[in-house]
Design a protein around this motif. Structure first.
Motif, mmCIF file in Angstrom:
data_model
loop_
_atom_site.group_PDB
_atom_site.id
_atom_site.type_symbol
_atom_site.label_atom_id
_atom_site.label_comp_id
_atom_site.label_asym_id
_atom_site.label_seq_id
_atom_site.Cartn_x
_atom_site.Cartn_y
_atom_site.Cartn_z
ATOM 1 N N GLU A 194 3.148 -1.549 -0.844
ATOM 2 C CA GLU A 194 3.498 -2.768 -0.086
ATOM 3 C C GLU A 194 3.796 -2.149 1.184
ATOM 4 O O GLU A 194 3.586 -0.959 1.771
ATOM 5 C CB GLU A 194 4.814 -3.231 -0.474
ATOM 6 C CG GLU A 194 5.989 -2.478 -0.504
ATOM 7 C CD GLU A 194 7.160 -3.290 -1.218
ATOM 8 O OE1 GLU A 194 6.988 -4.411 -1.438
ATOM 9 O OE2 GLU A 194 8.368 -2.865 -1.183
ATOM 10 N N ASP A 195 3.564 -3.181 2.162
ATOM 11 C CA ASP A 195 3.708 -3.016 3.706
ATOM 12 C C ASP A 195 2.443 -2.139 4.431
ATOM 13 O O ASP A 195 2.781 -1.452 5.148
ATOM 14 C CB ASP A 195 5.118 -2.323 4.312
ATOM 15 C CG ASP A 195 6.324 -3.070 3.595
ATOM 16 O OD1 ASP A 195 6.063 -4.365 3.498
ATOM 17 O OD2 ASP A 195 7.384 -2.443 3.287
ATOM 18 N N THR B 39 -1.059 -7.248 2.753
ATOM 19 C CA THR B 39 0.127 -6.342 2.890
ATOM 20 C C THR B 39 0.563 -5.712 1.704
ATOM 21 O O THR B 39 1.177 -4.509 1.700
ATOM 22 C CB THR B 39 1.453 -7.160 3.425
ATOM 23 O OG1 THR B 39 1.844 -8.074 2.538
ATOM 24 C CG2 THR B 39 1.143 -7.892 4.756
ATOM 25 N N THR B 40 0.490 -6.165 0.612
ATOM 26 C CA THR B 40 0.933 -5.632 -0.669
ATOM 27 C C THR B 40 -0.453 -5.413 -1.706
ATOM 28 O O THR B 40 -1.174 -6.187 -1.556
ATOM 29 C CB THR B 40 1.903 -6.648 -1.419
ATOM 30 O OG1 THR B 40 3.129 -6.595 -0.744
ATOM 31 C CG2 THR B 40 2.419 -5.830 -2.699
ATOM 32 N N GLU C 236 -1.054 -1.538 6.218
ATOM 33 C CA GLU C 236 -1.453 -2.133 7.470
ATOM 34 C C GLU C 236 -3.001 -2.033 7.394
ATOM 35 O O GLU C 236 -3.550 -0.657 7.047
ATOM 36 C CB GLU C 236 -1.171 -1.414 8.756
ATOM 37 C CG GLU C 236 -0.179 -2.215 9.541
ATOM 38 C CD GLU C 236 0.189 -1.381 11.121
ATOM 39 O OE1 GLU C 236 -0.815 -1.400 11.710
ATOM 40 O OE2 GLU C 236 1.189 -1.061 11.092
#
Lengths: 336, 818
Positions: B239-240, B346-347, B242
């Motif tokens: 996750e998170d 994002t995930t 970019e």
């Protein structure tokens, strides 16, 4: 007293020789051993004053040589003239009656050359059908259903045959292996020539059909070393004693181990002075193939080879477009 | 499969150049078909710092840059890149550098250019600030290459590249992979063979392998409904992230092997696929409804839009990855457009599965869609490679996309397989190969490619690597031993063994065929090879059989939809071709197989189809080359009749010809050819309309024989007839018959009536006109008589009388008064 040598020389030089008879008369008159004028003069050397004898002898020898030369030249000329006399009024320079020329297709010539060489090495000939069953062409040759190996050979299927047991145009001569082993017990040593089909785009390097020769030898104790030896013998007979071959691992479902064989082809335009060109595929018969025809793979082993005739022919003659074989232009055919 | 040498060296780095590596791989069964070289040495380039950007006084699109090349040297360089800005660290080619530069921006073609300090629109430029494409690093030609802010000014550019895992030059091998080697469809797979061949150690990158369960398993559920089609499904979550462009090294890796970089997540999945061979799929986790994954086969045709924005109809039986509501990917082939990773993602949910090869193959074939993924699944990926690949991708997503791993892992693996084993008997291996290898040699070769071996007695018990689905039986191991030992090192024996018993196979046709070929060549015919496939309408037009022609289900084109039922149409095409290329006298023959459908109750070698070998002989135009004392004459039916009779006679058969009474429309007239009452074929004059259709104006004569029938009637070992020791008597006989009476039967009648004394009857004159009653013709025969004794005049007269009366009786022939 007049100089007899000078007189004789003048007489001799005035002679003309136009026939063989005159040549013979000339010889008898001047050079004849018994009554010839020159031998006659030789016999008179003793009658010359001693101080003149050497000169007389020398001049007489020169005259004799000149007479002989004149005779030889005349005879040579006469014999040449004789040759021009045909003894007939026919114009023998007119062209003869020729029949229309015939020829064998270059593929036949290559194929026959290969078969002749292999026949000497004990291979018998067998031919199978061009329309084959899926079982003979694939399944019995250890092509699993739904296996990408089937894509290696794009297949033409026959219309209106069952989807689960289709009929097809054989994609290689290898189903001949199956048919032979079904028909007879090992030892089997055969070659299977024939036409095969591939559903590929037609171009200068591929046509929808071509010709192959399959080799199969199944016996006790057949090894890959035997396979190499037979292929070397074949290549040497085809391309000369100095031929260079290269055996590379490859994959065919019906052989294990499998190999492809390249031949070194001299090419001055190439950086390395030549290049390796693939000429055939081969390998040791896969045990599943033997099992499919009830041959015990523990007892028997074998090798199989498949080679393309077009490819060999193109190599031999420097042909760069496979399609010319099927165009049948007389200007192409008459070159073979 | 494209293989970058620079990439390959990450996993195995032998002391060998690209050519040597290519050769080693080729000789080990990974055939290198081609080599492409990329990039150029960049030794003269340095890292520059753009201190200031000023406008160019004479050009709108150019700017002047003050570029520091080291702390003491700042030069002016004219630059036209849209992204140039003060403060950037950039690669600079100082004046004097020679580079292979593209001839046009972004183009493929390059030429060497030596940069010189020179004025551009009146302003000095002391070198060039380069784009990645100009340097041959990547295809990015959009602007100059901008380096890290920390890049040390004045440092040789190659050192910077090296520190960033970027190689200025590379060689890419085009490997023609055989279908049995899916393990080599990756750089690590090829490295494994290279390591085995050279002894260079094999290096596998570390990956952080998670434990099963954890937060991932709490957030997502995975279920497999068809475990045959999907034996294993591994999922990891990052996750998170970019989602931006990948770093240059990663883009370069992908571009070198022909892939287009997309975004860092997709690039990582592609990278891992080409690194280890395990296809991955990355879902945008936010788009998965219900956080659920179900793997199941469709029960009906399903429409699905793949990520290339193509709407595809997938047949029932297609294996799908579904979320709670809908399909999200065609398993093993391609993901869906709705759940693909975008810049907003994002995930990421990483899928790493093992799909059954034949399922994927059927789907890919049905959709005619082959992807890097389906290519590998349908050949068989590493049965145990899923977890490592997913973890490797997750690691890279953390590193390159700033993501965080969600702890744990989902690993659905209903029935893990037992390790596969096989036994190698070294004696058997040596016997099959013709070698004399020690057990330890074989063991070393097998171990080098990951086969675990244990010598038990005189055999090797082998545990087969999970990444080699092609290895199963002893012969497979023997091939591995031979391959690694080197086929070239297998010796050639001193002699060739030929078995004493050669199987008796039907092959005599070939002998007769070659004899016939030689005879026809001598008779002035050229051999042709024509296509066996014809347009259906042509095949049907000329089909001589009672059953339909054979068609193919998948012809290349309509021009080749049917198999030839006979050789005639192919020959007509060849006659046409040659006639249209200026040939008038054309004499051809062809041997070939012809096909027809079998009748329902017909027993044929292949069910449903009958084929046989045929011979065609065709001639048109002048019968002989033009000659100075012989009038030109066109080939006619008697020429070809003679050719056929001569050919069969030379093979030991006596041809009989009977005029055909029912001929198809494309035939003007024809004869049936028989021998010993066996039908051999026909001899026809093609109808002028049909000939004209093929641009042929002269008479076209064609004989077609069933070569298998011919082979049955030829007599290869004729019995011996004693040669008569007494003189043969020859008598001539002239009779008058009706002008339109056929003459052939007269010859037969004379021969029969004069038996057994008559040896031969020949027709030597046919005459109509002066001296012959109108409506009649004179037929002059010569008759040869012989017997074991000298014939008496009365015997001869009696024989001639019986001939005369038979001719009178049968044909109404009257003796012509001399």
């Amino acid at each position: 007293m007049a100089d007899p040598i000078a007189a004789l020389r003048a007489e001799l030089e005035a002679e003309t020789i136009t026939t063989e008879e005159e040549a013979e008369a000339f010889r008898i008159r001047y050079l004849g051993r018994n009554q010839g004028a020159i031998p006659d003069l030789f016999s008179q050397i003793g009658q010359q004053p001693p101080e003149e004898r050497p000169d007389f002898g020398r001049r007489l020898n020169a005259l004799k040589a000149d007479a002989q030369a004149k005779l030889d030249a005349a005879r040579e000329r006469l014999s040449a003239e004789d040759a021009a006399d045909t003894g007939t009024d026919l114009d023998l320079t007119l062209p003869g009656r020729r029949r229309p020329p015939g020829s064998l297709h270059p593929l036949t010539q290559t194929l026959n050359e290969i078969l002749r060489i292999l026949e000497r090495m004990g291979f018998a000939t067998y031919e199978g059908p061009e329309v084959e069953t899926d079982w003979h062409n694939f399944t019995a040759l250890n092509f699993p259903p739904d296996h990408p190996a089937r894509d290696m050979q794009d297949t033409f299927f026959v219309k209106d045959t069952p989807p689960d047991a289709p009929t097809l145009l054989r994609t290689h001569t290898s189903p001949g292996q199956i048919r032979v082993l079904q028909a007879t017990e090992p030892p089997v040593r055969v070659m299977v020539p024939g036409r095969v089909y591939r559903n590929e785009a037609i171009s200068y390097k591929s046509f929808c059909l071509f010709h192959q020769v399959e080799l199969l030898y199944v016996d006790t104790d057949v090894s890959m070393a035997d396979l190499k030896q037979v292929l070397y013998q074949l290549a040497q007979a085809l391309f000369g004693q100095d031929v260079r071959l290269r055996f590379r691992p490859s994959y065919f479902p019906f052989t294990e181990p499998s190999a492809e064989v390249d031949i070194w082809w001299a090419d001055p335009d190439h950086d390395d002075g030549g290049r390796w060109l693939e000429i055939l595929g081969c390998g040791m018969v896969h045990p599943n193939v033997l099992r499919a025809v009830d041959v015990d793979p523990e007892r028997y082993s074998g090798y199989a080879v498949g080679m393309g005739i077009e490819r060999m022919t193109m190599l031999k003659h420097g042909i760069d477009d496979i399609r010319v074989f099927y165009e049948n232009d007389l200007r192409f055919l008459q070159q073979f | 499969m494209d293989c970058s040498i620079q990439w390959l060296r990450r996993y195995a780095a032998p002391q060998a150049d690209a050519d040597t590596i290519a050769d080693l791989l080729t000789m080990a069964g990974l055939e290198v078909d081609g080599m492409a070289r990329y990039g150029q040495p960049l030794d003269d380039l340095v890292i520059g710092h753009i201190e200031a950007v000023r406008t160019h006084p004479n050009a709108d699109r150019l700017v002047l840059c003050d570029v520091a090349l080291d702390p003491d040297t700042t030069v002016q360089i004219v630059c036209g890149a849209p992204n140039v800005a003060a403060g950037q660290r950039v690669p600079v080619a100082p004046a004097g550098t020679t580079l292979q530069l593209p001839t046009e921006k972004g183009g493929e073609k390059r030429q060497p250019i030596t940069l010189e300090a020179r004025a551009i629109r009146g302003e000095m430029s002391n070198g060039m600030i380069c784009s990645a494409h100009e340097l041959g690093l990547t295809s990015d030609a959009s602007g100059i290459m901008v380096l890290d802010d920390e890049a040390p000014v004045g440092m040789p550019f190659v050192e910077y590249l090296q520190a960033h895992n970027i190689a200025p030059t590379d060689t890419v091998l085009d490997i023609d992979l055989t279908p049995n080697r899916p393990d080599a469809a990756s750089h690590m797979g090829i490295a494994r063979d290279l390591s085995a061949l050279t002894g260079a150690p094999l290096h596998r990158p570390n990956a952080d392998l998670p434990d099963e369960g954890g937060s991932v398993a709490e957030r997502f559920s995975v279920s497999i409904a068809d475990a045959d089609a999907c034996p294993r499904y591994v999922a990891l979550c990052v996750e998170d992230v970019e989602v931006g462009p990948s770093p240059v090294w990663l883009q370069q890796r992908l571009e070198r092997i022909g892939l287009r970089p997309r975004n860092v997540i997709v690039d990582i999945t592609n990278f891992v696929l080409h690194e280890c061979g395990q296809p991955l799929h990355a879902f945008d986790a936010a788009t998965l409804h219900g956080n659920e994954i179900h793997v199941d086969t469709a029960t009906e045709d399903t429409s699905f839009t793949t990520l290339d924005d193509q709407e595809r109809t997938c047949p029932a039986g297609t294996l799908f990855i579904r979320d709670a509501e809908r399909p999200v990917a065609i398993a093993g082939v391609m993901g869906g457009a709705d759940t693909e990773v975008t810049e907003d993602t994002t995930t990421v949910l990483i899928e790493s599965a093992y799909f059954d090869p034949s399922h994927i193959r059927r789907t890919a074939k049905a959709l005619t869609l082959q992807t890097d993924s389906s290519y590998r699944f349908e050949r068989g990926v590493d049965r145990d490679g899923q977890v490592w690949a997913a973890a490797r991708a997750a690691d890279l997503m953390v590193k390159l996309a700033g993501g965080t791993r969600v702890d744990g892992m989902i690993d659905r693996h209903p029935s893990p397989p037992e390790p596969r084993t096989a036994t190698l008997r070294p004696a058997r291996a040596n016997a099959l190969l013709g070698t004399d290898l020690a057990l330890s040699d074989m063991q070393a070769h097998l171990e080098s490619i990951g086969v675990a071996t244990e010598a038990t007695g005189d055999v090797l018990r082998c545990t087969l690597p999970t990444w080699r689905p092609d290895l199963a039986i002893e012969e497979d191991l023997i091939e591995e031993v031979a391959r690694l030992h080197g086929y070239e090192r297998i010796p050639r024996p001193e002699r060739i063994q030929i078995p004493a018993r050669i199987a008796d196979l039907p092959g005599s046709e070939r002998t007769h065929r070659n004899e016939a070929r030689q005879l026809l060549r001598g008779a002035g015919f050229r051999e042709i090879y024509t296509n066996s496939m014809l347009p259906l309408e042509v095949a049907e037009q000329f089909n001589p059989h009672d059953t339909p022609v054979v068609e193919t289900r998948n012809p290349i084109s309509r021009e080749m939809a049917a198999l030839r039922p006979r050789l005639l149409p192919g020959a007509l095409r060849v006659l046409q071709h040659n006639h249209n290329h200026g040939q008038d006298a054309i004499r051809l023959f062809e041997f070939g197989r012809v096909m027809r459908r079998a009748t329902a109750d017909e027993a044929t070698q292949v069910p449903g189809t009958a084929e046989h070998e045929a011979l065609l002989i065709a001639a048109t135009g002048p019968d002989a080359p033009r000659h100075w004392d012989r009038a030109a004459r066109n080939t006619d039916v008697y020429d070809l009749k003679g050719t056929v009779a001569d050919l069969l006679s030379a093979l030991g058969a006596t041809a009989q010809f009977t005029p055909s009474t029912h001929t198809p429309r494309y035939v003007a007239y024809a004869l049936n050819v028989t021998a010993d009452d066996v039908a051999l074929g026909t001899l026809a004059c093609i109808h002028p309309d049909t000939a004209g259709h093929y641009d042929l104006s002269d008479a076209v004569l064609v004989a077609e024989l069933d070569w298998e029938a011919v082979s049955r009637v030829v007599d290869t070992q004729p019995g011996y007839q004693p040669v008569p020791r007494v003189p043969v008597v020859e008598r001539d006989l002239a009779v008058l018959v009706d002008a339109d009476a056929p003459v052939g039967p007269l010859l037969d009648t004379a021969k029969d009536a004069g038996a057994p004394l008559v040896q031969q009857t020949d027709l030597f004159d046919l005459y109509e006109g002066k001296g012959i009653p109108s409506g009649q013709k004179s037929v002059a025969l010569s008759v040869r008589l012989a017997a074991a004794h000298t014939l008496t005049d009365s015997e001869i007269d009696a024989c001639m009388d019986s001939i005369t009366s038979a001719l009178q009786r049968t044909h109404g022939a009257t003796l012509r008064q001399q």
